[in-house]
Scaffold this motif. Structure first.
Motif, mmCIF file in Angstrom:
data_model
loop_
_atom_site.group_PDB
_atom_site.id
_atom_site.type_symbol
_atom_site.label_atom_id
_atom_site.label_comp_id
_atom_site.label_asym_id
_atom_site.label_seq_id
_atom_site.Cartn_x
_atom_site.Cartn_y
_atom_site.Cartn_z
ATOM 1 N N SER A 92 0.823 -1.203 0.000
ATOM 2 C CA SER A 92 0.000 0.000 0.000
ATOM 3 C C SER A 92 0.860 1.258 0.000
ATOM 4 O O SER A 92 2.050 1.228 0.338
ATOM 5 C CB SER A 92 -0.919 0.020 1.224
ATOM 6 N N LYS A 93 0.245 2.385 -0.335
ATOM 7 C CA LYS A 93 0.955 3.658 -0.290
ATOM 8 C C LYS A 93 1.411 3.980 1.132
ATOM 9 O O LYS A 93 2.506 4.506 1.336
ATOM 10 C CB LYS A 93 0.061 4.783 -0.819
ATOM 11 N N THR A 94 0.574 3.663 2.108
ATOM 12 C CA THR A 94 0.942 3.914 3.502
ATOM 13 C C THR A 94 2.175 3.110 3.885
ATOM 14 O O THR A 94 3.091 3.620 4.537
ATOM 15 C CB THR A 94 -0.229 3.560 4.433
ATOM 16 N N MET B 193 -5.485 -0.049 -3.915
ATOM 17 C CA MET B 193 -4.788 -0.913 -2.965
ATOM 18 C C MET B 193 -3.294 -0.602 -2.853
ATOM 19 O O MET B 193 -2.748 -0.555 -1.759
ATOM 20 C CB MET B 193 -4.984 -2.386 -3.352
ATOM 21 N N GLY B 194 -2.620 -0.403 -3.978
ATOM 22 C CA GLY B 194 -1.195 -0.130 -3.893
ATOM 23 C C GLY B 194 -0.455 -0.572 -5.139
ATOM 24 O O GLY B 194 -0.980 -0.472 -6.261
ATOM 25 N N THR C 213 -0.925 10.117 3.144
ATOM 26 C CA THR C 213 -0.725 9.530 1.823
ATOM 27 C C THR C 213 -1.681 10.105 0.788
ATOM 28 O O THR C 213 -1.721 9.639 -0.341
ATOM 29 C CB THR C 213 -0.888 8.002 1.884
#
Length: 227
Positions: free
Chosen positions: A169-171, A215-216, A184
């Motif tokens: 994920s981006k996080t 989702m990423g 994010t």
């Protein structure tokens, strides 16, 4: 990261599970040595926090059985602080030893320390299709072409490669690559991915870095093209 707690005291299990979950860890628990050994052998954990003194199969016997086939980092928890007790635990293959009562923050720091040491034992060479990544020399080669990456771009590629075929994920990328938590909703991750992709995938080359909408991102070879 995923942690296994093996402890026969319900209050201690609840305390550790709540605290580690709040710290962002995924946590499994076992209330006795037999169940703990089964989970440790069949699951994949970044670290195990285990009480020494348990009825039946105690922590030392669990660890001795575990070490036959796995080197998952283990921190022993114990109310016994004699030197002989510590030597017995360390001699069985424990990575660290914490005497009860203990500071939760100290436990977290020790988990972080032993998992860092564990990561140094991981493979230093990663291959995805014709992409070869050397984590020690910090070099990446696609086919016969060396990728001219900045330090941040290499860190991003390495983070995705270590989790190849997994959606990141981006996080998670923000924490793994920048080592901080930030909003994010900013486009810093997208910009970094775009720059990495431009160097990783030249015209005509098979796409390896895919976007999974909502989702990423994932680094993998797919039979069919993806985003």
């Amino acid at each position: 990261m995923k942690i296994l707690i093996v402890e026969d005291e319900p209050k201690t299990i609840a305390y550790l599970q709540r605290g580690l979950t709040e710290q962002g860890y995924a946590v499994d628990t076992a209330a006795n040595g037999e169940d703990g050994l089964h989970l440790a052998l069949t699951g994949e954990y970044d670290a195990i926090v285990m009480d020494v003194m348990m009825p039946g199969l105690d922590g030392v016997l669990v660890l001795q059985s575990l070490r036959i086939s796995k080197d998952t980092p283990v921190i022993f928890l114990t109310a016994r602080d004699k030197v002989d007790d510590r030597l017995r635990g360390l001699g069985a293959g424990a990575d660290d030893y914490l005497v009860k009562p203990f500071s939760f923050l100290e436990l977290v720091a020790r988990i972080q320390a032993i998992t860092r040491r564990g990561r140094t034992r991981e493979t230093t060479l990663i291959q995805v299709a014709d992409l070869h990544i050397d984590l020690v020399s910090r070099r990446a080669i696609r086919g016969a072409r060396r990728l001219n990456l900045t330090a941040r771009e290499f860190s991003l590629l390495a983070a995705l490669a270590r989790r190849r075929s997994q959606i990141v994920s981006k996080t998670a990328i923000a924490e793994l690559v920048w080592d901080i938590n930030f909003d994010t909703n900013t486009n810093v991750v997208e910009v970094a991915i775009k720059r990495l992709r431009s160097k990783l995938e030249e015209p005509g080359e098979i796409r390896l870095l895919h976007t999974v909408r909502g989702m990423g991102y994932v680094l993998e070879l797919r039979e069919e093209g993806g985003l």
